[in-house]
Design a protein around this motif. Structure first.
Motif, PDB file in Angstrom:
ATOM      1  N   SER A  12       0.797  -1.219   0.000  1.00 42.78           N
ATOM      2  CA  SER A  12       0.000   0.000   0.000  1.00 42.78           C
ATOM      3  C   SER A  12       0.831   1.272   0.000  1.00 42.78           C
ATOM      4  CB  SER A  12      -0.926   0.014   1.222  1.00 42.78           C
ATOM      5  OG  SER A  12      -0.160  -0.037   2.406  1.00 42.78           O
ATOM      6  N   ASP A 179      -6.492  -0.965   1.052  1.00 42.37           N
ATOM      7  CA  ASP A 179      -6.195  -1.479   2.386  1.00 42.37           C
ATOM      8  C   ASP A 179      -5.366  -2.767   2.334  1.00 42.37           C
ATOM      9  OD1 ASP A 179      -6.202  -1.522   5.154  1.00 42.37           O
ATOM     10  OD2 ASP A 179      -8.079  -2.650   5.284  1.00 42.37           O
ATOM     11  N   ASP A 233     -13.206   5.310   0.343  1.00 43.38           N
ATOM     12  CA  ASP A 233     -13.554   4.032   0.954  1.00 43.38           C
ATOM     13  C   ASP A 233     -14.755   3.367   0.293  1.00 43.38           C
ATOM     14  OD1 ASP A 233     -11.536   4.280   2.896  1.00 43.38           O
ATOM     15  OD2 ASP A 233     -12.828   5.501   4.172  1.00 43.38           O
ATOM     16  N   LYS A 264     -14.507  -0.413   3.638  1.00 42.44           N
ATOM     17  CA  LYS A 264     -13.970  -0.535   4.986  1.00 42.44           C
ATOM     18  C   LYS A 264     -14.678  -1.640   5.765  1.00 42.44           C
ATOM     19  CE  LYS A 264     -12.555   3.162   6.904  1.00 42.44           C
ATOM     20  NZ  LYS A 264     -12.455   4.498   7.555  1.00 42.44           N
TER      21      LYS A 264
END
Length: 386
Positions: A12, A179, A233, A264
């Motif tokens: 990431s 993520d 997100d 998320k």
């Protein structure tokens, strides 16, 4: 060189500028290279149109005037892309197994491009820039017939190095990073044979480390050409629907749909079906914050329509009696076009093919009245705003 790996090798982390040198002139940035957002809405820096057939290549246009620049890519026998990805002035497009399993990388600012060979009979679907763990960009490509995601690393004129994320669904058609994981859009279709839809589209989360995977079924979203848009997100996954084209009149089985996913918490928030009898759901995020969906009104006339959706609840924003936008020219005559996207000023841009497949870029005012029409190549299939 091609190597199979069981999970993604990307991470990431992201440098200020991630360089990938092609032809000694092309520099690709995966993140952190965009200009800061202006305090007030600005016109686009330019428009890119993909000419997918007859004269395959990119046509570059400015926000005003009629001048254009063409970047030819390949003869029509080895190019069949129906869309492309624009990321930080880098253009990515692919050709399917029927046109050689090829990856095209182009740079808007230098007009340079390179063509790379992907694994034979892999049937690539879409390409995107990924962040690599070595400070350089990777190019991720969904390989439909291989059930894999190719991670392509290129340095200068050297041959590319390709690793793969295997077991990435029945028919992976798109992918993105979020993520510390690669998320794969699985169209869940028999792409090796006839593209017949086998069930709802799935979103598969493949972590960068470990072996645990998560699969999110997007109930009501179907289509062999499913794709995703990520904004923070949230991901918007669209499927164009399911139909039988065995004989005319064609039979619509399921219309398209768009799903809003909370990444998320890994859950579907909203699924918005497209209007009854319609087919398709080509979705773009406008620079004004709205989603724009291009589809056919039905499978009889194949009239192109564009819908405007609110990003928060996927509700339709219409200026007429129908769900789609009522587009007109200055004389009040209806205008139809596809591949729509609005700029920060709320001006819708789209393309239409006329006689001899000559392509026009059409721009509408925020009130959806045509204000500009300019030649944009031949055989246009997609467009994007810079």
């Amino acid at each position: 060189m091609t190597t199979a790996v069981s999970r993604s090798t990307v991470v990431s982390g992201c440098a200020r500028r991630i360089g990938l040198s092609l032809l000694g002139a092309l520099s690709v940035a995966a993140c952190g290279d965009s200009a800061p957002l202006a305090a007030t809405p600005q016109p686009p820096r330019g428009i890119v149109v993909l000419d997918g057939f007859i004269q395959p290549g990119f046509t570059f246009l400015a926000d005003t005037g009629s001048a254009s620049t063409k970047l030819p890519l390949a003869p029509s026998t080895e190019f069949d892309a129906g869309g492309f990805t624009l990321q930080n002035d880098t253009l990515l497009a692919v050709s399917s197994r029927g046109a050689g399993d090829l990856l095209y990388i182009a740079e808007v600012r230098t007009n340079a491009f390179r063509r790379l060979q992907l694994p034979a009979r892999s049937n690539p679907s879409r390409a995107r820039l990924f962040r690599g763990g070595n400070g350089l960009s990777l190019i991720a490509v969904a390989l439909r017939d291989s059930s894999a995601i190719a991670l392509v690393s290129v340095a200068g004129a050297a041959a590319p190095t390709i690793t793969r994320i295997v077991n990435a669904g029945q028919c992976p058609t798109d992918m993105f990073q979020y993520d510390n994981a690669t998320w794969v859009v699985d169209a869940n279709a028999n792409c090796r044979a006839n593209y017949a839809v086998q069930g709802d589209v799935r979103l598969i989360r493949i972590p960068n480390t470990g072996t645990a995977r998560d699969t999110l079924v997007l109930a009501g979203v179907r289509g062999s050409g499913a794709s995703a848009i990520v904004n923070g997100d949230v991901a918007y996954v669209s499927g164009g629907g399911d139909a039988s084209f065995a004989a005319f009149p064609y039979t619509l089985l399921t219309s398209g749909a768009v799903a809003r996913i909370d990444l998320k918490n890994r859950r579907v928030q909203i699924t918005r079906p497209m209007p009854a009898a319609s087919y398709g759901a080509g979705t773009k995020l406008g620079l004004d914050g709205f989603l724009y969906v291009s589809l056919y009104e039905n499978l009889s006339t194949f009239t192109s329509r564009i819908l405007k959706l609110r990003a928060d609840d996927l509700s339709f924003v219409s200026n007429g009696s129908a769900s789609w936008l009522d587009l007109k020219n200055a004389a009040g005559t209806a205008v139809t076009c596809g591949s729509g996207q609005a700029d920060q000023l709320g001006r819708l841009h789209c393309i239409a093919n006329g006689a001899g497949s000559a392509t026009s870029l059409i721009v509408f005012s925020p009130g959806f009245v045509e204000t500009r029409r300019v030649a944009a190549g031949q055989g246009g299939v997609d467009m994007a705003l810079r």
